[in-house]
Design an enzyme around this catalytic site. Structure first.
Site, PDB file in Angstrom:
ATOM      1  N   LYS A 180      35.114  52.978  34.395  1.00  0.00           N
ATOM      2  CA  LYS A 180      35.584  52.297  33.416  1.00  0.00           C
ATOM      3  C   LYS A 180      35.974  51.003  34.160  1.00  0.00           C
ATOM      4  O   LYS A 180      36.948  50.746  34.659  1.00  0.00           O
ATOM      5  CB  LYS A 180      36.805  52.960  32.885  1.00  0.00           C
ATOM      6  N   GLU A 253      44.079  51.684  44.987  1.00  0.00           N
ATOM      7  CA  GLU A 253      43.930  50.394  45.812  1.00  0.00           C
ATOM      8  C   GLU A 253      44.475  49.267  44.802  1.00  0.00           C
ATOM      9  O   GLU A 253      44.002  48.794  43.990  1.00  0.00           O
ATOM     10  CB  GLU A 253      42.246  50.206  45.665  1.00  0.00           C
ATOM     11  N   CYS A 287      42.128  40.696  46.596  1.00  0.00           N
ATOM     12  CA  CYS A 287      43.170  41.523  46.965  1.00  0.00           C
ATOM     13  C   CYS A 287      43.510  41.172  48.373  1.00  0.00           C
ATOM     14  O   CYS A 287      44.800  41.349  48.931  1.00  0.00           O
ATOM     15  CB  CYS A 287      42.799  43.092  46.756  1.00  0.00           C
ATOM     16  N   GLU A 385      52.246  38.417  44.237  1.00  0.00           N
ATOM     17  CA  GLU A 385      50.721  38.404  44.336  1.00  0.00           C
ATOM     18  C   GLU A 385      50.315  37.014  43.660  1.00  0.00           C
ATOM     19  O   GLU A 385      50.785  36.978  42.247  1.00  0.00           O
ATOM     20  CB  GLU A 385      50.147  39.388  43.958  1.00  0.00           C
TER      21      GLU A 385
HETATM   22  P1  NAD Z   1      44.620  45.606  36.135  1.00  0.00           P
HETATM   23  O1  NAD Z   1      45.488  46.455  36.682  1.00  0.00           O
HETATM   24  O2  NAD Z   1      45.161  44.732  34.842  1.00  0.00           O
HETATM   25  O3  NAD Z   1      43.366  46.507  35.553  1.00  0.00           O
HETATM   26  C1  NAD Z   1      42.697  47.221  36.403  1.00  0.00           C
HETATM   27  C2  NAD Z   1      41.843  48.304  35.612  1.00  0.00           C
HETATM   28  O4  NAD Z   1      42.883  49.065  34.973  1.00  0.00           O
HETATM   29  C3  NAD Z   1      40.961  47.628  34.434  1.00  0.00           C
HETATM   30  O5  NAD Z   1      39.722  48.240  34.167  1.00  0.00           O
HETATM   31  C4  NAD Z   1      41.996  47.932  33.164  1.00  0.00           C
HETATM   32  O6  NAD Z   1      41.235  48.004  31.949  1.00  0.00           O
HETATM   33  C5  NAD Z   1      42.658  49.229  33.616  1.00  0.00           C
HETATM   34  N1  NAD Z   1      43.761  49.667  32.858  1.00  0.00           N
HETATM   35  C6  NAD Z   1      44.843  48.840  32.521  1.00  0.00           C
HETATM   36  N2  NAD Z   1      45.836  49.796  31.991  1.00  0.00           N
HETATM   37  C7  NAD Z   1      45.478  50.849  32.088  1.00  0.00           C
HETATM   38  C8  NAD Z   1      46.072  52.111  31.987  1.00  0.00           C
HETATM   39  N3  NAD Z   1      47.289  52.074  31.284  1.00  0.00           N
HETATM   40  N4  NAD Z   1      45.351  53.245  32.286  1.00  0.00           N
HETATM   41  C9  NAD Z   1      44.075  53.282  32.534  1.00  0.00           C
HETATM   42  N5  NAD Z   1      43.581  52.183  33.029  1.00  0.00           N
HETATM   43  C10 NAD Z   1      44.204  51.025  32.773  1.00  0.00           C
HETATM   44  O7  NAD Z   1      44.088  44.668  37.244  1.00  0.00           O
HETATM   45  P2  NAD Z   1      43.020  43.532  37.256  1.00  0.00           P
HETATM   46  O8  NAD Z   1      43.812  42.320  36.544  1.00  0.00           O
HETATM   47  O9  NAD Z   1      41.710  43.762  36.667  1.00  0.00           O
HETATM   48  O10 NAD Z   1      42.760  43.223  38.669  1.00  0.00           O
HETATM   49  C11 NAD Z   1      43.484  42.486  39.541  1.00  0.00           C
HETATM   50  C12 NAD Z   1      44.300  43.400  40.460  1.00  0.00           C
HETATM   51  O11 NAD Z   1      43.557  44.132  41.338  1.00  0.00           O
HETATM   52  C13 NAD Z   1      45.206  42.478  41.652  1.00  0.00           C
HETATM   53  O12 NAD Z   1      46.465  43.049  41.767  1.00  0.00           O
HETATM   54  C14 NAD Z   1      44.260  42.931  42.841  1.00  0.00           C
HETATM   55  O13 NAD Z   1      45.280  42.583  43.925  1.00  0.00           O
HETATM   56  C15 NAD Z   1      44.099  44.456  42.760  1.00  0.00           C
HETATM   57  N6  NAD Z   1      42.844  44.565  43.410  1.00  0.00           N
HETATM   58  C16 NAD Z   1      42.943  45.432  44.573  1.00  0.00           C
HETATM   59  C17 NAD Z   1      41.970  45.782  45.211  1.00  0.00           C
HETATM   60  C18 NAD Z   1      42.310  46.688  46.216  1.00  0.00           C
HETATM   61  O14 NAD Z   1      41.241  46.943  47.033  1.00  0.00           O
HETATM   62  N7  NAD Z   1      43.192  46.920  46.938  1.00  0.00           N
HETATM   63  C19 NAD Z   1      40.692  45.110  45.183  1.00  0.00           C
HETATM   64  C20 NAD Z   1      40.532  44.279  44.040  1.00  0.00           C
HETATM   65  C21 NAD Z   1      41.545  43.927  43.336  1.00  0.00           C
END
Ligand code: NAD
Length: 535
Positions: A180, A253, A287, A385
């Site tokens: 997803k 992550e 990240c 962040e």
């Molecule tokens: P986000 O949490 O908004 O979304 C991530 C994913 O989760 C998307 O696919 C979204 O559709 C899905 N999602 C949202 N609500 C959900 C729910 N209730 N149930 C299941 N899935 C749901 O994050 P983002 O804005 O897409 O990404 C940015 C964030 O990701 C930043 O905080 C960044 O630090 C983090 N990130 C972490 C890593 C790592 O490896 N630690 C790598 C990249 C990004």
């Protein structure tokens, strides 16, 4: 039960709305729509899980050698289509083309290389010699078996490398994958799917489920066996709560607030170049970005000056232009969040040395690379962040203070220490609370396929990449096979009076410190092996 017509129609309208939720891919540099999709409905998500479950056993049964050859083919295709893939990533995620090539395509090619080289050994049954004398007659083996169906929920900032590295680890170990992707980067995931399918991964073994948060939630509620989530801390907590209900194993992550420590013996020229790249790569939307920079007071002014001089010539623009160094942010919300943090810092006394504003002439989502001085931990910019091209720099007096500041954070993804003395850097690395600490580099650990990637504290649970990433994709099974199947075990029933002292003797034999006591224990316990009257 009485039927309430108003409630019935309200539910019907909600169902219809859910069924037609739109997901739109937009070029963040121009604001132009690339493509519109309909989010998968709950019924479609359920059907995808059923198909994946049905297809997975055959994928497991073909064996690791065949799966490795499929991955090799995937690698060949990706290598062949590298420019096309990088261009598509840049159009949907905004990053400069060269970054799409290096931090997305190259990372995945190398992750596939790692799996190709290591999967066979990793999945080989592992004999386990037993130390306990009583267990010497048993042959133990560890088996690594696929979970079954793995759900991968991924973010937009590395829309290819994050889901692809996780997917290749899951697939090579025999799992089916339901991906997803972020609602902002569906096209990139479809490209990944087409490469995997063309390479020979069956359609139902790797499926993309297009949709938003509600779609991700439906996937979690489906009968998947594990979820690998990458995204924000807030969503990660929601995922953990939903998973707890049925003890669904999770890897989380999450976000980071990575500190960079520049010690007084650091090379200012090297460290300032590292800081500028580490803070502005992918417009700071990584990240692992350098989100907080701490510099020894003796270097502070020269370091800041060097950062400003290096930020000045950076070309901000559309990532598709090969001259571009820094692309746009992903959307307007992200831009507002960065602006709010910089404003908060400014109001609390930070000095903006360069940048600090939008660049509306370039397009809808551009923000100038920004260097801030005189920041403190009372400011959001040092605690939350930022996920934008901002480098806040704070001074410290000595190593103790540097470590204290680095650890004064809710996050613990990665960190970096900069020094000419590697031993000193490595020793400081041990004291920093983070999943990864780099000495004299930042961010690049994501490109080391052998290095486990993941955080502590609010940055998450579990690991992806490398051997530990493969471990997350398998269940451990222990098979114990007794070498003397015709013998009743010494410890079975029929204890009798003599048995307790005999077993005391056995414990002496194993654990007494003196040789004499051990020998005495051996004699005392000998009768137990010949013990009659076992049931
Ligand atoms: P986000 O949490 O908004 O979304 C991530 C994913 O989760 C998307 O696919 C979204 O559709 C899905 N999602 C949202 N609500 C959900 C729910 N209730 N149930 C299941 N899935 C749901 O994050 P983002 O804005 O897409 O990404 C940015 C964030 O990701 C930043 O905080 C960044 O630090 C983090 N990130 C972490 C890593 C790592 O490896 N630690 C790598 C990249 C990004």
């Amino acid at each position: 039960m009485a039927l309430c017509p108003r409630k019935f129609f309200r539910n019907m309208v909600t169902d219809l709305q859910l069924a037609t939720r739109k997901v739109v891919s937009v070029n963040p540099a121009t604001g132009n729509t690339l493509r519109e999709f309909e989010a998968a409905t709950d019924t479609e998500v359920h059907a995808a899980v059923v198909r994946a479950r049905a297809a997975q056993p055959a994928w497991d049964e073909i064996g690791v050698r065949r799966r490795v050859s499929v991955l090799r083919e995937f690698q060949r295709l990706l290598y062949q289509k590298k420019s096309e893939v990088a261009t598509s990533i840049t159009l949907e995620a905004g990053k400069p083309l060269v970054e799409a090539l290096l931090t997305e395509v190259l990372v995945v090619l190398d992750a596939a290389r790692f799996c190709v080289e290591n999967a066979f050994t990793f999945l080989r049954e592992q004999p386990v010699p037993h130390g306990n004398l009583a267990m010497k007659t048993k042959a133990g083996r560890i088996l690594r078996e696929p979970y079954g169906v793995i759900g991968i929920i991924s973010p937009w900032n590395y829309p290819f490398s994050i889901p692809a590295t996780e997917s290749v680890s899951a697939l090579v170990t025999g799992n089916a994958v339901l991906l997803k992707p972020s609602e902002l980067t569906s096209l990139t995931s479809l490209l990944l799917a087409s490469l995997l399918h063309e390479a020979g991964v069956p359609q139902d073994v790797f499926q993309v489920i297009i949709g938003d948060g509600a779609t991700g939630s439906a996937l979690l509620n489906g009968e998947i066996d594990k979820v690998i989530f990458t995204g924000s801390v807030a969503t990660g907590k929601r995922i953990a709560q939903a998973a707890a209900g049925r003890l669904l194993p999770v890897v989380l992550e999450l976000g980071g607030k990575d500190p960079m420590l520049v010690l007084e013996d650091a090379d200012v020229d090297v460290a300032s170049s590292g800081a500028v790249w580490g803070a502005f790569v992918n417009a700071g939307q990584a990240c692992l970005s350098v989100e907080r920079c701490y510099v020894h007071r003796r270097l502070y002014d020269t370091f800041l000056e060097a950062c400003v001089q290096k930020a000045k010539p950076l070309r901000v623009g559309n990532g598709i232009d090969p001259q571009t160094d820094v692309g746009p942010l992903i959307h307007e919300r992200q831009l507002r969040s960065v602006e709010a943090q910089v404003e908060d810092a400014r109001m609390r006394g930070a000095r903006v040395l360069i940048g600090g504003s939008r660049l509306p002439d370039l397009g809808p989502n551009f923000y100038a690379p920004t260097v801030l001085a005189e920041v403190t931990h009372a400011m959001q910019i040092m605690r939350e962040e930022t996920f934008g091209p901002v480098l806040p720099v704070m001074r410290f007096e000595g190593d103790e203070e540097a470590v204290r500041l680095a650890n004064d954070s809710d996050f613990g993804l990665a960190a970096s220490v900069w020094t000419r003395n590697r031993a000193r850097g490595e020793s400081l690395a041990r004291r920093i609370q983070a999943g990864t600490v780099m000495v004299n580099d930042a961010v690049a650990c994501f490109g080391i396929s052998e290095a486990p990637h993941g955080g502590i504290k609010a940055s998450g649970l579990g690991r992806t990449h490398g051997k530990f990433g493969l471990e997350e994709m398998v269940r451990i099974k222990y098979v114990d096979s007794d070498r003397m199947p015709g013998t009743k075990k010494v410890w079975w029933y029929g204890y009798g009076e003599a048995f307790t002292p005999q077993m005391e003797g056995f414990i002496d034999l194993m654990f007494a410190r003196s040789l004499r006591q051990k020998l005495r224990g051996a004699l005392r316990s000998a009768g137990a092996y010949l013990r009659k009257g076992r049931l």
